[in-house]
Design an enzyme around this catalytic site. Structure first.
Site, PDB file in Angstrom:
ATOM      1  N   ARG A   1       0.297  -4.588   3.084  1.00 52.02           N
ATOM      2  CA  ARG A   1      -0.484  -3.533   3.738  1.00 52.02           C
ATOM      3  C   ARG A   1      -1.654  -4.101   4.540  1.00 52.02           C
ATOM      4  O   ARG A   1      -2.678  -3.443   4.696  1.00 52.02           O
ATOM      5  CB  ARG A   1      -0.982  -2.499   2.715  1.00 52.02           C
TER       6      ARG A   1
ATOM      7  N   ARG B   1      -5.526   0.500   7.524  1.00 53.54           N
ATOM      8  CA  ARG B   1      -6.293   0.885   6.352  1.00 53.54           C
ATOM      9  C   ARG B   1      -7.659   0.207   6.226  1.00 53.54           C
ATOM     10  O   ARG B   1      -8.682   0.856   6.367  1.00 53.54           O
ATOM     11  CB  ARG B   1      -5.481   0.643   5.060  1.00 53.54           C
TER      12      ARG B   1
ATOM     13  N   ARG C   1      -7.201   4.799  14.949  1.00 54.73           N
ATOM     14  CA  ARG C   1      -6.691   5.984  14.262  1.00 54.73           C
ATOM     15  C   ARG C   1      -7.495   7.241  14.568  1.00 54.73           C
ATOM     16  O   ARG C   1      -6.986   8.354  14.427  1.00 54.73           O
ATOM     17  CB  ARG C   1      -6.641   5.740  12.752  1.00 54.73           C
TER      18      ARG C   1
ATOM     19  N   ASP D   1       6.422   2.521   8.245  1.00 55.55           N
ATOM     20  CA  ASP D   1       6.266   3.061   6.892  1.00 55.55           C
ATOM     21  C   ASP D   1       7.624   3.180   6.234  1.00 55.55           C
ATOM     22  O   ASP D   1       8.630   3.415   6.912  1.00 55.55           O
ATOM     23  CB  ASP D   1       5.568   4.427   6.921  1.00 55.55           C
TER      24      ASP D   1
ATOM     25  N   TYR E   1      10.104   9.830  -3.250  1.00 52.80           N
ATOM     26  CA  TYR E   1       9.392  10.712  -2.312  1.00 52.80           C
ATOM     27  C   TYR E   1      10.295  11.844  -1.829  1.00 52.80           C
ATOM     28  O   TYR E   1       9.855  12.971  -1.640  1.00 52.80           O
ATOM     29  CB  TYR E   1       8.859   9.903  -1.127  1.00 52.80           C
TER      30      TYR E   1
HETATM   31  O1  CP3 Z   1       1.826  -3.731   5.372  1.00 54.51           O
HETATM   32  C1  CP3 Z   1       1.436  -3.205   6.403  1.00 54.51           C
HETATM   33  O2  CP3 Z   1       0.255  -3.252   6.750  1.00 54.51           O
HETATM   34  C2  CP3 Z   1       2.458  -2.578   7.322  1.00 54.51           C
HETATM   35  C3  CP3 Z   1       2.575  -1.176   7.269  1.00 54.51           C
HETATM   36  C4  CP3 Z   1       2.936  -0.394   6.019  1.00 54.51           C
HETATM   37  C5  CP3 Z   1       2.493   0.946   5.875  1.00 54.51           C
HETATM   38  N1  CP3 Z   1       3.106   1.467   4.775  1.00 54.51           N
HETATM   39  C6  CP3 Z   1       1.578   1.648   6.794  1.00 54.51           C
HETATM   40  C7  CP3 Z   1       0.814   2.814   6.299  1.00 54.51           C
HETATM   41  C8  CP3 Z   1       3.763  -0.690   4.930  1.00 54.51           C
HETATM   42  C9  CP3 Z   1       4.456  -1.988   4.562  1.00 54.51           C
HETATM   43  C10 CP3 Z   1       3.869   0.502   4.149  1.00 54.51           C
HETATM   44  C11 CP3 Z   1       4.701   0.617   2.941  1.00 54.51           C
HETATM   45  C12 CP3 Z   1       4.587   1.825   2.116  1.00 54.51           C
HETATM   46  N2  CP3 Z   1       4.384   3.115   2.528  1.00 54.51           N
HETATM   47  C13 CP3 Z   1       4.795   1.849   0.721  1.00 54.51           C
HETATM   48  C14 CP3 Z   1       5.179   0.649  -0.127  1.00 54.51           C
HETATM   49  C15 CP3 Z   1       4.044  -0.271  -0.376  1.00 54.51           C
HETATM   50  C16 CP3 Z   1       2.980   0.262  -1.272  1.00 54.51           C
HETATM   51  O3  CP3 Z   1       1.830   0.239  -0.835  1.00 54.51           O
HETATM   52  O4  CP3 Z   1       3.300   0.615  -2.396  1.00 54.51           O
HETATM   53  C17 CP3 Z   1       4.640   3.180   0.287  1.00 54.51           C
HETATM   54  C18 CP3 Z   1       4.734   3.685  -1.133  1.00 54.51           C
HETATM   55  C19 CP3 Z   1       4.396   3.976   1.447  1.00 54.51           C
HETATM   56  C20 CP3 Z   1       4.237   5.456   1.510  1.00 54.51           C
HETATM   57  C21 CP3 Z   1       2.914   5.850   2.033  1.00 54.51           C
HETATM   58  N3  CP3 Z   1       2.511   5.717   3.355  1.00 54.51           N
HETATM   59  C22 CP3 Z   1       1.824   6.426   1.326  1.00 54.51           C
HETATM   60  C23 CP3 Z   1       1.824   6.731  -0.153  1.00 54.51           C
HETATM   61  C24 CP3 Z   1       0.778   6.626   2.243  1.00 54.51           C
HETATM   62  C25 CP3 Z   1      -0.559   7.305   2.028  1.00 54.51           C
HETATM   63  C26 CP3 Z   1      -1.525   6.501   1.276  1.00 54.51           C
HETATM   64  C27 CP3 Z   1      -1.829   5.116   1.817  1.00 54.51           C
HETATM   65  O5  CP3 Z   1      -1.279   4.177   1.271  1.00 54.51           O
HETATM   66  O6  CP3 Z   1      -2.639   4.978   2.745  1.00 54.51           O
HETATM   67  C28 CP3 Z   1       1.218   6.133   3.493  1.00 54.51           C
HETATM   68  C29 CP3 Z   1       0.450   6.115   4.733  1.00 54.51           C
HETATM   69  C30 CP3 Z   1       0.293   4.800   5.405  1.00 54.51           C
HETATM   70  N4  CP3 Z   1       1.297   3.890   5.610  1.00 54.51           N
HETATM   71  C31 CP3 Z   1      -0.898   4.308   5.984  1.00 54.51           C
HETATM   72  C32 CP3 Z   1      -0.578   3.069   6.553  1.00 54.51           C
HETATM   73  C33 CP3 Z   1      -1.487   2.178   7.348  1.00 54.51           C
HETATM   74  C34 CP3 Z   1      -2.237   5.046   6.036  1.00 54.51           C
HETATM   75  C35 CP3 Z   1      -2.210   6.001   7.160  1.00 54.51           C
HETATM   76  C36 CP3 Z   1      -3.560   6.273   7.719  1.00 54.51           C
HETATM   77  O7  CP3 Z   1      -4.199   7.228   7.226  1.00 54.51           O
HETATM   78  O8  CP3 Z   1      -3.962   5.589   8.644  1.00 54.51           O
END
Ligand code: CP3
Length: 340
Positions: free
Chosen positions: A25, A29, A38, A74, A152
């Site tokens: 990640r 973020r 964002r 994602d 999910y």
């Molecule tokens: O690694 C990276 O930086 C690349 C991008 C990436 C995102 N999501 C972008 C994202 C990756 C590899 C993921 C994987 C992901 N997404 C997982 C598996 C890894 C983990 O952390 O367990 C899961 C469970 C998700 C599902 C998901 N997406 C959730 C639960 C959320 C909301 C909470 C959070 O983690 O911020 C997201 C949103 C998300 N995916 C954001 C990002 C940068 C945040 C969006 C924002 O508000 O800008």
């Protein structure tokens, strides 16, 4: 000096001068430049606009010089491609609707998504990123593991107790298996597209695998992940399986047949590695420890390195994704300790 990037040499278990580092990640973020972007664009808009996804992917590389890059996307985009409605409400996390609960719900999901048509923007982002990355920094493609993505889809959102998915798993395993089968098939094609677009490694995120009993873990999480990895074998791209929360069941996790395994912070690398066999290992600093004083962060980073004792095949990473509130100086402290 070898031309093969450090990250790929470590994945191939070659002896390297220092372990490569990247953080799950890492894009988005926690970075102010991400939050700035964002403020002008919705999350899904960033994912679906290759120039924006490329920019966000590059931000942590520019700032920290990580040894690997991961495409900004994602794990839930595939659910949308299969026909579900995906939204990321403000402060609510992902929402998938309507949730998948019945045989008919599963039947409505696409069995054979054309990745170019429905997820082509991820491929385009990969191409743009590869064109911009230094040749020493490989791009990692990724997908969610079928079990984690199914969580999910069935719950319709994040969950605490995973009751709906466990109801389906235990009460209607044939429906649940049909859902996993569709995810396996579509994920194979999706990852093949990412590799064709320039990714030099792939990671499968099984964030919720640790919610399962060992018996269910094998059947419902590891086996579907294994099928995906097996179907990518001809690509000759190293594979990483991150099954979070499974330190007590590594004998099962290893059946995924990956080239490398991610370990969360609950695992002891020195004990876990022999259980996983002749593979590479990625991990495993507690992401929450990046909120500690810098001297403590360095000490804990050192402790991970001490446990590894320079064994070839270690890739330094966190035990889970970097937290949004992580100070930049904390990341720099980890990098300094490893590279210093
Ligand atoms: O690694 C990276 O930086 C690349 C991008 C990436 C995102 N999501 C972008 C994202 C990756 C590899 C993921 C994987 C992901 N997404 C997982 C598996 C890894 C983990 O952390 O367990 C899961 C469970 C998700 C599902 C998901 N997406 C959730 C639960 C959320 C909301 C909470 C959070 O983690 O911020 C997201 C949103 C998300 N995916 C954001 C990002 C940068 C945040 C969006 C924002 O508000 O800008």
């Amino acid at each position: 000096m070898s031309k093969t990037p450090l990250f790929l040499r470590a994945l191939a278990k070659e002896a390297v001068e220092k372990p490569p580092v990247w953080f799950m990640r890492q894009a988005g973020r926690s970075l102010p430049e991400y939050r700035e972007l964002r403020a002008k664009h919705e999350f899904l808009e960033v994912c679906k606009t290759p120039e924006l996804a490329c920019e966000v992917t590059m931000q942590p590389i520019r700032r920290f010089g990580y040894d690997a890059s991961i495409v900004f996307a994602d794990i839930l985009l595939i659910c949308e491609a299969m026909g579900m409605d995906l939204t990321f409400g403000k402060g609510m996390g992902p929402q998938l609707s309507p949730p998948i609960r019945t045989k008919e719900d599963v039947a409505r999901l696409a069995s054979k998504v054309d990745p170019e048509e429905k997820l082509g923007y991820v491929g385009k982002a990969c191409e743009a990123i590869v064109a911009e990355l230094p040749s020493s920094v490989p791009l990692i493609g990724f997908a969610g593991a079928p079990f984690t993505v199914a969580c999910y889809m069935v719950e319709g959102a994040g969950s605490k107790h995973f009751l709906e998915i466990k109801k389906m798993m235990n009460g209607a395993p044939e429906i649940f298996s049909a859902l996993l089968d569709k995810l396996v098939d579509n994920t194979i094609d999706y990852l093949r597209m990412q590799v064709a677009a320039g990714c030099r490694a792939v990671q499968i995120f099984d964030t919720w695998a640790g919610e399962l009993s060992p018996m269910d873990l094998e059947r419902f999480a590891v086996e579907p992940a294994r099928r995906i990895l097996h179907a990518l074998a001809d690509l000759n791209v190293p594979t990483i399986y991150f099954a979070r929360g499974c330190a007590a069941s590594l004998d099962i996790v290893k059946k995924a047949g990956a080239d490398a395994y991610g370990l969360d912070w609950r695992a002891r690398i020195d004990q876990a590695w022999p259980q996983l066999g002749d593979v590479a290992i990625q991990g495993n600093l507690d992401p929450a420890c990046l909120h500690a004083p810098l001297s403590v962060i360095k000490e804990k980073t050192r402790r991970v390195l001490d446990e590894v004792k320079g064994k070839p095949g270690h890739i330094f990473n966190l035990g889970h994704g970097i937290l949004p509130s992580t100070p930049i100086a904390s990341v720099e402290a980890v990098l300094e300790e490893i590279r210093g």
